[in-house]
Design an enzyme around this catalytic site. Structure first.
Site, short mmCIF file in Angstrom:
data_model
loop_
_atom_site.label_atom_id
_atom_site.label_comp_id
_atom_site.label_asym_id
_atom_site.label_seq_id
_atom_site.Cartn_x
_atom_site.Cartn_y
_atom_site.Cartn_z
N ASP A 134 -26.11 43.96 14.96
CA ASP A 134 -26.49 42.58 14.67
C ASP A 134 -28.01 42.54 14.52
OD1 ASP A 134 -26.45 39.65 14.52
OD2 ASP A 134 -24.44 39.84 15.36
N HIS A 206 -26.74 39.47 9.22
CA HIS A 206 -26.75 39.95 10.61
C HIS A 206 -27.20 41.41 10.67
CE1 HIS A 206 -25.04 36.56 12.94
NE2 HIS A 206 -24.32 36.30 11.87
N GLU A 269 -21.92 34.39 7.92
CA GLU A 269 -23.25 33.78 8.07
C GLU A 269 -24.35 34.57 7.34
OE1 GLU A 269 -22.66 31.67 12.41
OE2 GLU A 269 -23.49 33.68 12.40
C1 TNX Z 1 -20.98 32.56 15.52
S1 TNX Z 1 -18.41 34.21 14.81
C2 TNX Z 1 -21.15 33.89 15.17
C3 TNX Z 1 -21.77 34.82 16.16
C4 TNX Z 1 -22.34 34.09 17.35
C5 TNX Z 1 -21.35 33.04 17.82
C6 TNX Z 1 -21.82 32.28 19.03
C7 TNX Z 1 -19.33 34.70 13.85
C8 TNX Z 1 -18.63 35.38 12.82
N1 TNX Z 1 -20.65 34.47 14.01
O1 TNX Z 1 -22.77 35.58 15.52
O2 TNX Z 1 -22.58 35.01 18.35
O3 TNX Z 1 -21.12 32.11 16.77
O4 TNX Z 1 -20.81 31.47 19.55
#
Ligand code: TNX
Length: 519
Positions: A134, A206, A269
Site C-alpha cells: 500500500d 495505493h 481507489e
Molecule cells: C477503504 S476497501 C479501503 C482501504 C482502507 C479502508 C478503511 C478498499 C478497497 N479500500 O484502503 O483501509 O477503506 O476502512
C-alpha cells in the site's frame, strides 16, 4: 503428511475410563460429495471422520475439537475425556470464507500471522487475503526488485490520528516485511489447515511504497517517500509497456511464492485521471486509439488479467475496477466492498463475486457506540449486523446467486497498531461471520449468542484477546492516550452512498464526477 499434522489439533484421548475407545479414524472417500464436507460419527466403538479431501478432514477435525473440553484449544494436552455419541453430517454453504489482514499499514510478523491462521482455521475460514502492499509499506521480498523492501518496507513516522483529523505523528520508525522463506512457511502452514493464502498486490493506485522504491514506474514520474499519513493518494503506476513488463515480472514472482489460484491486484481507489497529466501516457493513448483514462484503466486491468490467466491463475480485484467498465471482458473475480448492489451487478454480468461490503464486513470499524471503544475508522459494525447479513441475498435472481463465491471480513490496520488490537477487532465478530459463511445465510441471534458464550471458553483457552459481548475489558478500553475514543459519523449513510456510486459506475473519489470524497 498433511493428515498427520491435522492430528496435532486433537490431544491424545485415552481409552482408560472405558467410555470411549479413543481412536480417531480418518478416511478419505468419494462417498462424501462436497469437497469441503465431512461426516463425523462418534460411537461407543470409536470415532470415524470421513471426507473426500484433506480439507474436508481438516474441518471435521475442527468440529471434533469443539466436542472436547476447552482444553483441546490449549497448547498442553490432557488425558481422559468423554465425547458425546453423535453423528454430524456437514458441508459449507459458501466456498469462499475469507479474512483480510492488512499488513501494509501496520506490519504484523510471521509469528502473529501463524497464530491468526490457527484461530481462523478453528472457525473454518478457508481464505486469508494478505494485503501486502500500500502507500504506507511494501511487505513481501521480491528478489528481482530488491528496492521494494530495502526502501519500501519502512517509514520514519506514523499518523496516529484518524484520516479526518489533523495528523499527529509518532516519529518512531515502523516497518517490516516477509522474506521469501517466511512466505513459504506461512503458505504451507495455512494449507495444512485448509486455508489458501491469497496475495494482494495493489495496482495501479495505493502504490506509494512501490513508487518510493522505483519512482520511474510512476505516472507522472515524481519523487515520493513511503506515506506516513492515511487516506487516498495520487500514487499511480504507469500503464506503458516498459513498466507493464516489470509488473508482469513482479507478479510472476508473486505467483511463484503463492500457489493460490487467485491473485488479487487491488484496482480500488485509483486516481486514474492522473494518467492524463503524463505526456507520455497521453501520447500512448493517441497512438493506440484509447479513448480516455477509463478505457486505459480497462485495458490495463485486462492485460493484467490475461497475464495472470496465462499462468493458470485468476485475477481478483476490488469492485472499482469492475464498476469503471462493467462491459470489460477482463476475466476476474469481483470483490464487492462498496456494497451488495455493485456485487449484484457484477454477478448479473457473469462475474464471480465475493461479497465484502463495508457494513457488516469491515472489522476496522467500531464494534459499538460505546465510548469505551478504542479509536476506529467509523462504524459501528455490530455483531448483530454481521448475524443479519445474508451473503446469498434472497432477492437476487437464482442465476446471480450462483455467481457468489462467498464472503470475507476485512481488518484494515491504519489505526490498529498491535496484535492484541487486531484480535480485539476480529473476535467475536468473525465468529458470527464464520457461521454466516459456513451456512450461507443470516444466523438467528439468540441461539448463536448461547453458542458463543460457550465458545468464548475456547477463545480463552487459545488466549485470544476478543472483545467481551458486554464491552471491552478495562485494559482494552480507549483510555486517554492516542487510542482515545472519538465519535464517528454514522457510516450507514456513507455505506449507502458508496453502494449507489459503485452501482452507477462511479469510481468514488473521482474529482471528475465531483465526488472528491465519499463523506
Ligand atoms: C477503504 S476497501 C479501503 C482501504 C482502507 C479502508 C478503511 C478498499 C478497497 N479500500 O484502503 O483501509 O477503506 O476502512
Amino acid at each position: 503428511m498433511r493428515i498427520q499434522r491435522l492430528l496435532t489439533f486433537v490431544p491424545w484421548i485415552s481409552a482408560g475410563t472405558g467410555d470411549v475407545k479413543g481412536n480417531l479414524h480418518l478416511e478419505l472417500t468419494d462417498a462424501i460429495s462436497h469437497r469441503e464436507g465431512y461426516e463425523l460419527t462418534v460411537s461407543e466403538g470409536g470415532i470415524l471422520l470421513r471426507a473426500s479431501t484433506v480439507d474436508g478432514l481438516a474441518w471435521g477435525v475442527q468440529t471434533f475439537r469443539q466436542l472436547l473440553p476447552d482444553a483441546a484449544f490449549r497448547a498442553a494436552g490432557f488425558v481422559a475425556v468423554r465425547v458425546p455419541v453423535c453423528t454430524i453430517v456437514d458441508e459449507p454453504g459458501l466456498g469462499w470464507r475469507g479474512a483480510l489482514l492488512d499488513v501494509a499499514r501496520h506490519f504484523f510478523p510471521k509469528r502473529f500471522v501463524l497464530r491468526y491462521i490457527d484461530t481462523l482455521a478453528a472457525h473454518k475460514f478457508n481464505r486469508l487475503q494478505l494485503h501486502l502492499t500500500d502507500d504506507q509499506g511494501w511487505r513481501v521480498e521480491i528478489s528481482r526488485f530488491p528496492r521494494l523492501t530495502s526502501v519500501g518496507s519502512s517509514r520514519d513516522a506514523t499518523q496516529v490520528t484518524h484520516y479526518d483529523e489533523e495528523p499527529i505523528f509518532d516519529r518512531t520508525p515502523h516497518g517490516g516485511y516477509f522474506s521469501r522463506d517466511d512466505i513459504a512457511e506461512i503458505v504451507s502452514y495455512a494449507a495444512d489447515r485448509g486455508i489458501t493464502v491469497v496475495p494482494e498486490i495493489e495496482l495501479p493506485g495505493h502504490t506509494g511504497a512501490m513508487l518510493a522504491a522505483y519512482p520511474e514506474w510512476g505516472s507522472p514520474v515524481r519523487e515520493r517517500s513511503v506515506a506516513t499519513t492515511w487516506g487516498i493518494f495520487d500514487s499511480l503506476v504507469s500503464p506503458l509497456p516498459d513498466v507493464e513488463q516489470h509488473l508482469f515480472d513482479l507478479l510472476d514472482e508473486v505467483m511463484e511464492l503463492f500457489p493460490s489460484p487467485w491473485i488479487h491486484v487491488g484496482g480500488d481507489e485509483s486516481l486514474i485521471e492522473e494518467w492524463e497529466r503524463d505526456p507520455r501516457v497521453v501520447q500512448f493513448m493517441k497512438d493506440n486509439d484509447i479513448d480516455g483514462y477509463r478505457a486505459l484503466f480497462s485495458r490495463f486491468m485486462t492485460r493484467l488479467s490475461q497475464h495472470i490467466q496465462s499462468r493458470g491463475r485468476r485475477m481478483v480485484t476490488w469492485d472499482d475496477a469492475f464498476a469503471s467498465d462493467p462491459s470489460s471482458a477482463a476475466p476476474s473475480v469481483v470483490m464487492a466492498w462498496r456494497g451488495t448492489e455493485v456485487g449484484r451487478k457484477a454477478a448479473d454480468r457473469g462475474f464471480e463475486v465475493v461479497l465484502a461490503p463495508v457494513i457488516p464486513t469491515y472489522f476496522d470499524y467500531y464494534q459499538s457506540q460505546d465510548s469505551r471503544e478504542p479509536l476506529a475508522i467509523g462504524g459501528p459494525v455490530t455483531i448483530q449486523d454481521v448475524l443479519e447479513f445474508s451473503p446469498l441475498p434472497v432477492d437476487w435472481a437464482e442465476d446471480s446467486r450462483q455467481h457468489v463465491l462467498g464472503t470475507q471480513f476485512q481488518v484494515w490496520t491504519e489505526l490498529i497498531r498491535s496484535e492484541s488490537y487486531v484480535e480485539y477487532m476480529t473476535w467475536p465478530r468473525a465468529c458470527a461471520l464464520a457461521e454466516v459463511a459456513w451456512s450461507g445465510a443470516a444466523v438467528e441471534a439468540l441461539p448463536f449468542l448461547n453458542r458463543l458464550s460457550e465458545h468464548m471458553g475456547r477463545l480463552d483457552a487459545l488466549g485470544v484477546d476478543y472483545r467481551p459481548l458486554a464491552g471491552p475489558h478495562p485494559w482494552q478500553e480507549a483510555g486517554t492516550g492516542e487510542r482515545r475514543h472519538r465519535r464517528s459519523k454514522d457510516m450507514r449513510e456513507k455505506a449507502e452512498f458508496l453502494d449507489r456510486a459503485a452501482a452507477e459506475g462511479i469510481i468514488a473519489f473521482s474529482p471528475e464526477r465531483g465526488v472528491a470524497d465519499a463523506d
